[in-house]
Design a protein around this motif. Structure first.
Motif, PDB file in Angstrom:
ATOM      1  N   PHE A 381       0.706  -1.358   0.118  1.00 44.16           N
ATOM      2  CA  PHE A 381      -0.055  -0.117  -0.066  1.00 44.16           C
ATOM      3  C   PHE A 381       0.932   1.303   0.003  1.00 44.16           C
ATOM      4  O   PHE A 381       0.556   2.340  -0.423  1.00 44.16           O
ATOM      5  N   CYS A 382       1.884   1.111   0.793  1.00 41.04           N
ATOM      6  CA  CYS A 382       2.827   2.424   0.700  1.00 41.04           C
ATOM      7  C   CYS A 382       3.463   2.659  -0.447  1.00 41.04           C
ATOM      8  O   CYS A 382       3.605   3.878  -1.066  1.00 41.04           O
ATOM      9  N   GLU A 383       3.949   1.492  -1.245  1.00 44.23           N
ATOM     10  CA  GLU A 383       4.549   1.654  -2.634  1.00 44.23           C
ATOM     11  C   GLU A 383       3.344   1.878  -3.459  1.00 44.23           C
ATOM     12  O   GLU A 383       3.757   2.883  -4.536  1.00 44.23           O
ATOM     13  N   ILE A 384       2.314   2.052  -3.449  1.00 44.61           N
ATOM     14  CA  ILE A 384       1.162   2.325  -4.297  1.00 44.61           C
ATOM     15  C   ILE A 384       1.068   3.665  -4.034  1.00 44.61           C
ATOM     16  O   ILE A 384       0.788   4.508  -5.157  1.00 44.61           O
ATOM     17  N   ILE A 385       1.196   4.533  -3.024  1.00 39.24           N
ATOM     18  CA  ILE A 385       0.995   5.854  -2.724  1.00 39.24           C
ATOM     19  C   ILE A 385       2.291   6.288  -3.503  1.00 39.24           C
ATOM     20  O   ILE A 385       2.197   7.378  -3.923  1.00 39.24           O
ATOM     21  N   GLN A 386       3.461   5.794  -3.110  1.00 35.26           N
ATOM     22  CA  GLN A 386       4.575   6.355  -3.993  1.00 35.26           C
ATOM     23  C   GLN A 386       4.571   6.362  -5.429  1.00 35.26           C
ATOM     24  O   GLN A 386       4.947   7.371  -6.074  1.00 35.26           O
ATOM     25  N   LEU A 387       3.989   5.327  -5.775  1.00 36.11           N
ATOM     26  CA  LEU A 387       3.763   5.264  -7.368  1.00 36.11           C
ATOM     27  C   LEU A 387       2.966   6.079  -7.937  1.00 36.11           C
ATOM     28  O   LEU A 387       2.803   6.870  -9.238  1.00 36.11           O
ATOM     29  N   ILE A 388       1.868   6.458  -7.299  1.00 37.34           N
ATOM     30  CA  ILE A 388       0.765   7.207  -7.675  1.00 37.34           C
ATOM     31  C   ILE A 388       1.384   8.775  -7.635  1.00 37.34           C
ATOM     32  O   ILE A 388       1.108   9.554  -8.765  1.00 37.34           O
ATOM     33  N   GLY A 389       1.954   9.032  -6.451  1.00 36.51           N
ATOM     34  CA  GLY A 389       2.544  10.342  -6.385  1.00 36.51           C
ATOM     35  C   GLY A 389       3.767  10.844  -7.282  1.00 36.51           C
ATOM     36  O   GLY A 389       3.934  11.741  -7.751  1.00 36.51           O
ATOM     37  N   ALA A 390       4.367   9.731  -7.539  1.00 40.77           N
ATOM     38  CA  ALA A 390       5.550   9.697  -8.434  1.00 40.77           C
ATOM     39  C   ALA A 390       6.615  10.763  -8.180  1.00 40.77           C
ATOM     40  O   ALA A 390       6.818  11.079  -7.040  1.00 40.77           O
ATOM     41  N   SER A 391       6.977  11.543  -9.127  1.00 39.31           N
ATOM     42  CA  SER A 391       7.845  13.011  -8.867  1.00 39.31           C
ATOM     43  C   SER A 391       7.274  13.914  -8.129  1.00 39.31           C
ATOM     44  O   SER A 391       8.044  14.798  -7.369  1.00 39.31           O
ATOM     45  N   GLY A 392       6.002  13.922  -7.666  1.00 48.60           N
ATOM     46  CA  GLY A 392       5.310  14.914  -6.921  1.00 48.60           C
ATOM     47  C   GLY A 392       5.449  14.551  -5.571  1.00 48.60           C
ATOM     48  O   GLY A 392       5.498  15.398  -4.464  1.00 48.60           O
ATOM     49  N   MET A 393       6.146  13.346  -5.142  1.00 51.16           N
ATOM     50  CA  MET A 393       6.697  12.949  -3.807  1.00 51.16           C
ATOM     51  C   MET A 393       7.953  13.421  -3.245  1.00 51.16           C
ATOM     52  O   MET A 393       8.503  13.429  -2.460  1.00 51.16           O
ATOM     53  N   VAL A 394       8.668  14.113  -4.457  1.00 45.15           N
ATOM     54  CA  VAL A 394      10.110  14.673  -4.141  1.00 45.15           C
ATOM     55  C   VAL A 394      10.077  16.203  -4.283  1.00 45.15           C
ATOM     56  O   VAL A 394      10.833  16.827  -3.516  1.00 45.15           O
ATOM     57  N   THR A 395       9.201  16.942  -4.968  1.00 42.73           N
ATOM     58  CA  THR A 395       9.356  18.347  -5.064  1.00 42.73           C
ATOM     59  C   THR A 395       8.324  18.866  -4.112  1.00 42.73           C
ATOM     60  O   THR A 395       7.185  19.227  -4.414  1.00 42.73           O
ATOM     61  N   LEU A 396       8.985  18.857  -2.921  1.00 46.92           N
ATOM     62  CA  LEU A 396       7.920  19.321  -1.991  1.00 46.92           C
ATOM     63  C   LEU A 396       8.433  20.375  -1.076  1.00 46.92           C
ATOM     64  O   LEU A 396       9.349  20.399  -0.054  1.00 46.92           O
ATOM     65  N   PRO A 397       8.215  21.653  -1.294  1.00 44.57           N
ATOM     66  CA  PRO A 397       8.813  23.069  -0.634  1.00 44.57           C
ATOM     67  C   PRO A 397       7.947  22.863   0.759  1.00 44.57           C
ATOM     68  O   PRO A 397       6.895  22.466   1.150  1.00 44.57           O
ATOM     69  N   THR A 398       8.730  23.556   1.810  1.00 45.44           N
ATOM     70  CA  THR A 398       8.161  23.729   3.107  1.00 45.44           C
ATOM     71  C   THR A 398       7.076  24.717   3.299  1.00 45.44           C
ATOM     72  O   THR A 398       6.983  25.563   2.410  1.00 45.44           O
ATOM     73  N   GLU A 399       6.434  24.944   4.566  1.00 44.42           N
ATOM     74  CA  GLU A 399       5.629  25.782   4.778  1.00 44.42           C
ATOM     75  C   GLU A 399       6.107  27.335   4.622  1.00 44.42           C
ATOM     76  O   GLU A 399       5.724  28.201   4.121  1.00 44.42           O
ATOM     77  N   ALA A 400       7.517  27.392   5.203  1.00 43.19           N
ATOM     78  CA  ALA A 400       8.218  28.642   4.927  1.00 43.19           C
ATOM     79  C   ALA A 400       8.342  29.100   3.703  1.00 43.19           C
ATOM     80  O   ALA A 400       8.304  30.317   3.513  1.00 43.19           O
ATOM     81  N   ALA A 401       8.530  28.110   2.746  1.00 39.27           N
ATOM     82  CA  ALA A 401       8.744  28.814   1.330  1.00 39.27           C
ATOM     83  C   ALA A 401       7.286  29.413   0.991  1.00 39.27           C
ATOM     84  O   ALA A 401       7.364  30.206   0.000  1.00 39.27           O
ATOM     85  N   PHE A 402       6.219  28.891   1.268  1.00 43.10           N
ATOM     86  CA  PHE A 402       4.910  29.557   0.889  1.00 43.10           C
ATOM     87  C   PHE A 402       4.596  30.988   1.768  1.00 43.10           C
ATOM     88  O   PHE A 402       3.904  31.707   1.422  1.00 43.10           O
ATOM     89  N   GLU A 403       5.573  31.315   2.468  1.00 44.57           N
ATOM     90  CA  GLU A 403       5.505  32.509   3.389  1.00 44.57           C
ATOM     91  C   GLU A 403       6.500  33.281   2.930  1.00 44.57           C
ATOM     92  O   GLU A 403       6.768  34.285   3.492  1.00 44.57           O
ATOM     93  N   SER A 404       7.371  33.189   1.749  1.00 43.68           N
ATOM     94  CA  SER A 404       8.366  33.740   1.216  1.00 43.68           C
ATOM     95  C   SER A 404       8.278  34.581   0.097  1.00 43.68           C
ATOM     96  O   SER A 404       6.931  34.444  -0.547  1.00 43.68           O
TER      97      SER A 404
END
Length: 481
Positions: A381-404
């Motif tokens: 199930f965890c692998e399925i989440i990773q496969l669906i998310g694909a590259s989107g699981m890697v490009t993840l800015p933080t909360e601070a980035a959205f406040e900059s």
């Protein structure tokens, strides 16, 4: 006194003087303020508050007598199938509050204590070095004071060969090294106390194994701040306090610890048994421990699977990939797993029977099947989440980035089909924290080995399954004219 609220729980833990070590430093001050424990203690406190919610209190508690204080339903000794289902409904509520991510929510150990009081006490009666009355006393104290527990029963990994004996001048695996008028003295260590040090008590018992020494065959429960007892913690997996960046580890990181007994005196009124290998085996295998503990675990794992299914579908909708058959197949895998687990827990309740002491035990075979299934499907199930998310699981800015000052870029380039960028990233950070962070990978390992070695679990299922009736049918077919 009966059920406590969240503040009472935290106050009680803060007032204890438990010896806990994190990253080589002994914790000083209140545990509820420590970064490694703050989130999990707040989450546990919320569970205690939930059982006191006036809108659902009658679904979360029971009374021993008509005028008695309300007691948490996980302490209920079920005598009917309705009692079993009532317990499950209560445990579902707690699991839903933590999305099944707290493996040691209070109802797990409450269930363990209840099961030992319902069967082990009777099994140990009249046997050498056994004190079943102490188990009953602990159960009554636990339910009346709403105590919290951790437990430890695994020996340190030195050499796992079943034929190897490790000799050391100083005990490594916790052993009874002395006894006196006050009690027994324990020296050595045990694994793997989840939430070790942040509970009222630690329940200690020996999982039966081949070539067990009599000095290791014991069971007892003592306060976590007992003199000579220390909890040595692994590295904390709390990424930070931000629920945006670390939505799961900030709330549900439970911590695991090595428990060290440095000449710990266990008073006689706390000892269940000692120096009795047979009692150690009966305590685990003939009692109702596996029936009730597995019933609680499966309840939680079902809720956890529901959470994963909801997350997977939300990812699918956010990046608009519903039309692809391979995506539909992956989501169907989770659905099949979920419905299989639900069917197994219902079968365990439908096939429940009264044991010789008058308590309604859920049928063990469906539960054993579930314990063989979930360690295999959860990593998938965890692998399925990773496969669906694909590259989107890697490009993840933080909360601070959205406040900059780069917020406009993030809003433009990271938006989803039906979500603005910050909400899309928040969702994907949740998927990452569940499956790829240190917290998430620990969850996977935790579920793989929750009830021990998967190969041993399969062997136990094979050895206890009623195969004779199927062989008889084959013989009848082969000998028929």
């Amino acid at each position: 006194m009966g059920t406590i609220d969240g503040k009472s729980f935290i106050d009680r833990i803060d007032q204890m003087k438990t010896e806990i070590w994190v990253e080589g430093e002994k914790i000083a001050g209140m545990l509820s303020n420590h970064p490694a424990f703050k989130g999990i203690l707040q989450t546990k406190a919320a569970l205690y508050d939930l059982q006191n919610d006036p809108n659902i209190r009658n679904q979360m508690t029971f009374q021993v007598t008509e005028k008695g204080d309300p007691i948490g339903l996980s302490y209920l000794q079920p005598k009917t199938k309705e009692d079993l289902k009532r317990r499950r409904k209560m445990m579902e509520r707690w699991a839903q509050h933590t999305h099944g991510l707290m493996g040691r929510s209070p109802d797990y150990m409450n269930t363990v204590i209840m099961s030992f009081a319902s069967s082990s006490a009777a099994l140990l009666k009249g046997k050498k070095n056994c004190f079943p009355e102490n188990i009953l006393a602990l159960y009554e104290k636990a339910r009346e004071q709403d105590l919290s527990f951790t437990h430890t029963f695994i020996t340190p990994q030195i050499n796992r060969s079943q034929y190897h004996f490790h000799y050391s001048k100083e005990p490594i695996s916790a052993k009874v090294i002395d006894k006196n008028e006050q009690g027994i003295v324990i020296k050595g260590a045990r694994l793997l106390a989840t939430q070790g040090g942040i509970t009222d008590e630690v329940l200690v018992y020996t999982a039966p194994r081949k070539f067990m020494e009599s000095e290791e065959a014991f069971a007892f429960s003592i306060p976590s701040d007992t003199k000579g007892l220390k909890f040595i913690c692994r590295e904390s997996f709390v990424g930070g306090e931000s629920h945006f960046n670390y939505p799961l580890s900030s709330r549900y990181e439970e911590m695991d610890s090595l428990v060290v007994f440095d000449n710990v005196l266990v008073p006689w009124d706390r000892v269940f048994f000692y120096d009795n290998v047979e009692a150690s085996s009966d305590f685990m295998f003939l009692s109702s421990f596996h029936h009730f503990a597995t019933h609680q675990v499966l309840t939680r794992q079902i809720v956890k699977t529901e959470f994963i299914l909801g997350l997977a579908e939300m990812l699918v909708e956010t990046i608009n990939v519903q039309e692809y058959q391979h995506i539909q197949e992956k989501l169907s895998e989770i659905i099949i797993g979920l419905e299989t687990m639900k069917a197994l827990i219902e079968k365990s309740e439908n096939d429940a029977t009264l044991d010789e002491w008058g308590y309604m035990r859920p049928s063990l075979l469906p539960l054993q099947v579930a314990t063989n299934i979930f360690p295999k499907i959860y990593p998938r199930f965890c692998e399925i989440i990773q496969l669906i998310g694909a590259s989107g699981m890697v490009t993840l800015p933080t909360e601070a980035a959205f406040e900059s000052e780069i917020k406009a870029d993030l809003d433009h380039y990271l938006q989803g089909v039906n979500k603005p960028a910050n909400e899309r990233v928040k969702l994907f950070r949740l998927a990452w924290d569940l499956t790829m962070s240190s917290f998430g990978t620990r969850q996977t390992q935790y579920e793989r080995y929750f009830f021990g070695d998967p190969i041993q679990l399969a062997s136990n299922l094979y050895n206890h399954y009623p195969l004779d009736e199927y062989v008889k049918k084959m013989n009848e077919f082969l000998t028929s004219s």
